[in-house]
Design a protein around this motif. Structure first.
Motif, PDB file in Angstrom:
ATOM      1  N   UNK A 230      12.538   9.223   1.826  1.00  0.00           N
ATOM      2  CA  UNK A 230      11.497  10.067   1.255  1.00  0.00           C
ATOM      3  C   UNK A 230      10.473  10.298   2.358  1.00  0.00           C
ATOM      4  N   UNK A 231      10.265  11.560   2.738  1.00  0.00           N
ATOM      5  CA  UNK A 231       9.298  11.862   3.798  1.00  0.00           C
ATOM      6  C   UNK A 231       8.735  13.261   3.568  1.00  0.00           C
ATOM      7  N   UNK A 232       7.437  13.345   3.359  1.00  0.00           N
ATOM      8  CA  UNK A 232       6.802  14.649   3.120  1.00  0.00           C
ATOM      9  C   UNK A 232       6.587  15.415   4.421  1.00  0.00           C
ATOM     10  N   UNK A 233       5.902  14.772   5.380  1.00  0.00           N
ATOM     11  CA  UNK A 233       5.597  15.466   6.642  1.00  0.00           C
ATOM     12  C   UNK A 233       4.927  14.481   7.610  1.00  0.00           C
ATOM     13  N   UNK A 234       4.514  15.020   8.750  1.00  0.00           N
ATOM     14  CA  UNK A 234       3.663  14.280   9.686  1.00  0.00           C
ATOM     15  C   UNK A 234       4.302  13.036  10.293  1.00  0.00           C
ATOM     16  N   UNK A 235       3.452  12.025  10.480  1.00  0.00           N
ATOM     17  CA  UNK A 235       3.857  10.793  11.173  1.00  0.00           C
ATOM     18  C   UNK A 235       5.046  10.127  10.478  1.00  0.00           C
ATOM     19  N   UNK A 236       4.989  10.047   9.160  1.00  0.00           N
ATOM     20  CA  UNK A 236       6.042   9.367   8.397  1.00  0.00           C
ATOM     21  C   UNK A 236       7.390  10.056   8.555  1.00  0.00           C
TER      22      UNK A 236
ATOM     23  N   UNK B  53      10.833   4.758   1.367  1.00  0.00           N
ATOM     24  CA  UNK B  53       9.661   5.640   1.326  1.00  0.00           C
ATOM     25  C   UNK B  53       8.972   5.609   2.678  1.00  0.00           C
ATOM     26  N   UNK B  54       9.048   6.719   3.404  1.00  0.00           N
ATOM     27  CA  UNK B  54       8.414   6.794   4.726  1.00  0.00           C
ATOM     28  C   UNK B  54       7.036   7.441   4.658  1.00  0.00           C
ATOM     29  N   UNK B  55       6.708   8.085   3.541  1.00  0.00           N
ATOM     30  CA  UNK B  55       5.331   8.535   3.289  1.00  0.00           C
ATOM     31  C   UNK B  55       5.012   8.180   1.850  1.00  0.00           C
ATOM     32  N   UNK B  56       3.709   8.089   1.556  1.00  0.00           N
ATOM     33  CA  UNK B  56       3.327   7.778   0.176  1.00  0.00           C
ATOM     34  C   UNK B  56       2.266   8.762  -0.320  1.00  0.00           C
ATOM     35  N   UNK B  57       0.992   8.419  -0.205  1.00  0.00           N
ATOM     36  CA  UNK B  57      -0.035   9.325  -0.741  1.00  0.00           C
ATOM     37  C   UNK B  57      -0.112  10.598   0.106  1.00  0.00           C
TER      38      UNK B  57
ATOM     39  N   UNK C 275       0.259   9.860   4.063  1.00  0.00           N
ATOM     40  CA  UNK C 275       0.109   8.497   4.568  1.00  0.00           C
ATOM     41  C   UNK C 275       1.478   7.955   4.968  1.00  0.00           C
ATOM     42  N   UNK C 276       1.652   7.538   6.234  1.00  0.00           N
ATOM     43  CA  UNK C 276       2.939   6.940   6.605  1.00  0.00           C
ATOM     44  C   UNK C 276       3.038   5.509   6.085  1.00  0.00           C
TER      45      UNK C 276
ATOM     46  N   UNK D 138       0.818  -1.221   0.000  1.00  0.00           N
ATOM     47  CA  UNK D 138       0.000   0.000   0.000  1.00  0.00           C
ATOM     48  C   UNK D 138       0.843   1.258   0.000  1.00  0.00           C
ATOM     49  N   UNK D 139       2.146   1.086  -0.192  1.00  0.00           N
ATOM     50  CA  UNK D 139       3.049   2.226  -0.061  1.00  0.00           C
ATOM     51  C   UNK D 139       3.769   2.621  -1.333  1.00  0.00           C
ATOM     52  N   UNK D 140       3.372   2.070  -2.481  1.00  0.00           N
ATOM     53  CA  UNK D 140       4.002   2.549  -3.720  1.00  0.00           C
ATOM     54  C   UNK D 140       3.231   2.117  -4.963  1.00  0.00           C
ATOM     55  N   UNK D 141       3.448   2.829  -6.050  1.00  0.00           N
ATOM     56  CA  UNK D 141       2.854   2.509  -7.351  1.00  0.00           C
ATOM     57  C   UNK D 141       3.489   1.229  -7.887  1.00  0.00           C
TER      58      UNK D 141
END
Ligand SMILES: [Zn+2]
Length: 440
Positions: free
Chosen positions: A264-270, A223-227, A239-240, A179-182
């Motif tokens: 790779x980490x956008x923000x938040x929990x991840x 990848x520590x965040x995805x969508x 999404x973490x 659930x964490x990548x294309x």
């Protein structure tokens, strides 16, 4: 065993080459090349220097002196006295195997569904050449997007001289979770290929790390965040993916091999899990809280922002995707400025591949300087600072005695007009001239 034998043969070749040169020049070593630099930005010093001489022998810089230094007769002189000379640039976040994500051209998925491995290799070969001709003599290439260990093979092809290209630090397949990548959003009955190696649980995570390291990964990419999307208040949510426990298994394994982990980490929990799990570099880091910045300072975490890709292809403003696209760019600007103020260790990264390889790599400099980074600081982010992250301090990203002969030049003054770096006119890589539109 095999490898040793090849190395011996190469050493013999090198010796015989040296002997031949020694006889003809009477110096007993590779021929001397001297670059006359009108202005030198050496990648480390805070100020440029005028009229410098760079002495090169083989693949290395022998010394740097001021312009009055004596040039031994018989040496090959390259006159860049009307140019600004810099070390070869380093892009710390690229994807040579990615061929754009334009929705009109099938988006990300077309990379995997429509292109076979030979086509993908040909495109990666093009990307490698593009990087070099623009003065990027080193790339940290942070995953092949479903092309397996292709980055390490492209690197081999470059090192054996089969194709031109920069020095590559490859991350091979990258790691995420179910659930964490294309590829995703296909019928659940279909077993789709994935752009990364997906793992669940610390045991699988460690195994993936070991497999990638076994097959030559110079770095690991996780990848520590995805969508991502915006919530009811308009705030960016990501999404973490991996748990701290899973990431720790990867980091522990990588560090044992003396390798590092890019997250790779956008923000938040991840992003928080990335820091708690001991990640070495945060990629993108679109939204970093003050507490997270403090944690990065404490832990010495590298920050690789990638501003440019978040300005292309915005969906219409009133759609969920459009709101997300605008939120990403807005928070990224704020985080970048905070990181500057906090003196985080910022390295230059572009996410080329997501951006088509036909576009200028150096466009990211404009973004960085536009957000308040001093031009010299921006240049150092793409030279000595990235070199340090890659454990190549003093060897690349600097023009000084002992460093590899990675030298580029532009016509104007990049400290006044940072866009000059989009027009690199001279490129020397590993002591060989790849491009020369300046010197006589
Ligand atoms: Zn990327």
């Amino acid at each position: 065993m095999m490898r040793k034998r090849i190395r011996c043969a190469m050493a013999l070749l090198a010796l015989s080459g040296t002997a031949a040169l020694g006889q003809s020049s009477g110096q007993g070593a590779a021929a001397l090349t001297v670059i006359r630099a009108g202005t030198l930005i050496d990648g480390v010093s805070e100020a440029p220097r005028k009229n410098q001489l760079i002495f090169l022998r083989g693949k290395r810089i022998e010394k740097v002196t001021d312009g009055s230094g004596a040039i031994p007769s018989g040496s090959h002189v390259i006159d860049l006295s009307n140019a600004t000379v810099l070390p070869g640039l380093i892009d710390a976040h690229t994807h040579i195997f990615l061929w754009g994500e334009d929705p009109n051209k099938g988006g990300y998925d077309a990379n995997i569904l429509k292109a076979g491995i030979a086509l993908r290799a040909a495109r990666a070969t093009y990307a490698a050449r593009r990087a070099l001709e623009q003065g990027f003599t080193t790339l940290r290439d942070v995953e092949t997007e479903g092309a397996g260990y292709g980055d390490i093979e492209i690197k081999q092809a470059i090192e054996e001289g089969t194709i031109p290209g920069p020095r590559i630090f490859g991350a091979t397949r990258a790691i995420s979770t179910t659930g964490g990548y294309n590829l995703e959003d296909y019928a659940p009955e279909l077993e789709m290929p994935k752009g990364a190696q997906l793992v669940d649980g610390p045991v699988e995570a460690r195994k993936a790390a070991r497999q990638q390291l076994e097959h030559g990964a110079d770095w690991l990419k996780v990848y520590m965040t995805h969508r991502s999307w915006v919530d009811k208040e308009g705030k960016l949510v990501s999404q973490p993916t991996l748990t701290v426990e899973e990431l720790k298994a990867i980091v522990d394994e990588a560090h044992g091999w003396q390798k590092k982990v890019a997250c790779h980490a956008y923000n938040g929990i991840g992003l928080q899990r990335a820091l708690d799990g001991g990640c070495d570099s945060i990629e993108h880091g679109l939204e970093i809280t003050d507490a997270q910045i403090a944690q990065m300072q404490r832990q010495g975490t590298w920050y690789c922002p990638t501003i440019s890709p978040y300005y292309g292809d915005w969906a219409p403003a009133d759609t969920p995707a459009g709101k997300r696209d605008r939120a990403r760019a807005a928070v990224h600007e704020i985080s970048f400025k905070k990181a500057l103020q906090a003196h985080l260790k910022i390295v230059f990264g572009t996410d080329m591949g997501g951006i088509p390889w036909t576009e200028p790599i150096a466009q990211e400099f404009k973004r960085m300087v536009g957000l308040g980074m001093a031009p010299m600081d921006a240049i150092q982010s793409a030279t000595s600072r990235s070199a340090e992250m890659l454990d190549m301090k003093g060897e690349i990203g600097v023009i000084a005695a002992g460093a590899y002969a990675e030298v580029i030049a532009v016509e104007g003054d990049p400290l006044k007009h940072i866009e000059e770096l989009e027009h690199v006119r001279f490129v020397m890589h590993d002591g060989s001239i790849f491009k020369n539109e300046l010197a006589k």
